[in-house]
Design an enzyme around this catalytic site. Structure first.
Site, PDB file in Angstrom:
ATOM      1  CG  ASP A  10      61.409 -29.014  12.882  1.00 19.32           C
ATOM      2  OD1 ASP A  10      60.535 -29.069  13.754  1.00 19.32           O
ATOM      3  OD2 ASP A  10      61.571 -29.927  12.041  1.00 19.32           O
ATOM      4  CD  GLU A  12      61.293 -32.144  16.044  1.00  9.69           C
ATOM      5  OE1 GLU A  12      61.632 -31.167  15.334  1.00  9.69           O
ATOM      6  OE2 GLU A  12      60.153 -32.648  15.997  1.00  9.69           O
ATOM      7  CG  HIS A  62      57.937 -28.471  16.194  1.00 12.05           C
ATOM      8  ND1 HIS A  62      58.495 -29.728  16.047  1.00 12.05           N
ATOM      9  CD2 HIS A  62      57.320 -28.476  17.408  1.00 12.05           C
ATOM     10  CE1 HIS A  62      58.242 -30.443  17.131  1.00 12.05           C
ATOM     11  NE2 HIS A  62      57.527 -29.710  17.972  1.00 12.05           N
ATOM     12  CG  HIS A 106      64.472 -33.117  12.930  1.00 15.41           C
ATOM     13  ND1 HIS A 106      64.146 -34.094  12.019  1.00 15.41           N
ATOM     14  CD2 HIS A 106      63.444 -32.232  12.927  1.00 15.41           C
ATOM     15  CE1 HIS A 106      62.966 -33.819  11.507  1.00 15.41           C
ATOM     16  NE2 HIS A 106      62.523 -32.692  12.027  1.00 15.41           N
ATOM     17  CG  HIS A 117      60.789 -36.671  12.611  1.00 13.78           C
ATOM     18  ND1 HIS A 117      61.458 -35.983  13.597  1.00 13.78           N
ATOM     19  CD2 HIS A 117      59.909 -35.784  12.086  1.00 13.78           C
ATOM     20  CE1 HIS A 117      60.994 -34.748  13.680  1.00 13.78           C
ATOM     21  NE2 HIS A 117      60.066 -34.588  12.757  1.00 13.78           N
ATOM     22  CD  GLU A 136      61.421 -32.657   8.890  1.00 15.31           C
ATOM     23  OE1 GLU A 136      61.622 -31.571   9.440  1.00 15.31           O
ATOM     24  OE2 GLU A 136      60.730 -33.558   9.396  1.00 15.31           O
TER      25      GLU A 136
HETATM   26 ZN   LIG Z   1      59.641 -30.710  14.289  1.00 13.69          ZN
END
Ligand SMILES: [Zn+2]
Length: 278
Positions: A10, A12, A62, A106, A117, A136
């Protein structure tokens, strides 16, 4: 002897990244960020090879999912990039892999993690897997379990690591930054972050080699509950076969097949993207 690592990256969760502007192109901030991310991904690849890996597939997870420079991936890692992947952050994983690495992950929506998120910040307000709040990494563990592959490593801020350990206890973890708020963190210097990731990835691969990493310990049938931001989103998600409405803004996906639960979740994310007004 071969050891194949599936690396889902990802963005973040990279040290130095604290703002959406850094995570979306085009722009100079994004260009800096993608180099920081590339270095962290390469640190994980290098560490995997230090620990005995013979092959790494990087699945870019991402945004538009083409954030890395393919020619600069370490150890000639293969690169799965681009949009519209049915298995999204877990596309490309199958039974031939020995372990999954989550890099630059994240925290979940609702957590104090940097840029927290859960898949879509404009749709999902919370997700619970077997009653545990998950981000996630936890949701993606369903796909790992479905393919009989253990999750061996996660990197990100301290919130992400704590959340992941709650659902995947005992895996190798690397904290590269300490979130103060969702948009502020104390970041390790990128060189120090990469050194820590390389060490963590080596330890993870060594544990994979000795059979010390177990499959995600998710009790089956598993139950994934999703809270949406609006009732319309819950309604739309429930149009998908296998997703049940469980409240005004809540749906449930339940079953004995973890991969099926993950596929349903990905479909719900896709269908709720069509709602722009909240
Ligand atoms: Zn992401």
């Amino acid at each position: 002897m071969t050891m194949r690592i599936f690396l889902s990256s990802d963005m973040e969760g990279t040290s130095g990244i604290v703002d959406w502007l850094q995570c979306r192109g085009p722009g100079p901030e994004y260009e800096t960020s993608r180099r920081l991310l590339l270095d962290e991904v390469n640190a994980a690849i290098d560490g995997a090879f230090d620990g005995g890996a013979t092959e790494v597939l990087v699945n870019d997870s991402h945004g538009a999912m083409a954030n890395l420079s393919p020619a600069h991936l370490s150890h000639e890692a293969s690169y799965l990039s681009g949009r519209h992947k049915p298995l999204y952050m877990m596309q490309g994983l199958d039974e031939t892999f020995d372990a999954v690495f989550f890099v630059s992950y994240h925290g979940s929506m609702g957590s104090n993690g940097v840029l927290s998120h859960t898949y879509n910040p404009r749709a999902v307000s919370a997700a619970r897997l077997n009653g545990i709040t998950v981000g996630e990494a936890g949701i993606n563990a369903l796909a790992a379990l479905g393919h009989d592959v253990p999750v061996a490593l996660v990197t990100g801020d301290q919130v992400t690591i704590a959340e992941t350990e709650a659902i995947l206890p005992g895996i190798e973890t690397v904290v590269v930054k300490h979130a103060a708020t969702r948009f502020a963190a104390m970041n390790l210097h990128p060189v120090a972050a990469c050194r820590a990731i390389r060490d963590g990835a080596r330890r993870a691969a060594q544990r994979v080699a000795t059979g010390d990493v177990k499959l995600p310990p998710l009790t089956l049938p598993a139950r994934l509950e999703i809270d949406w931001l609006s009732a319309d989103m819950a309604e739309m998600a429930a149009w998908i076969d296998g997703i049940e409405r469980a409240g005004e803004r809540v749906v449930v996906i339940e079953g004995d097949e973890p991969l099926q639960i993950y596929r349903h979740f990905v479909a719900a994310i896709a269908i709720t993207r069509s709602i722009v007004e909240t």
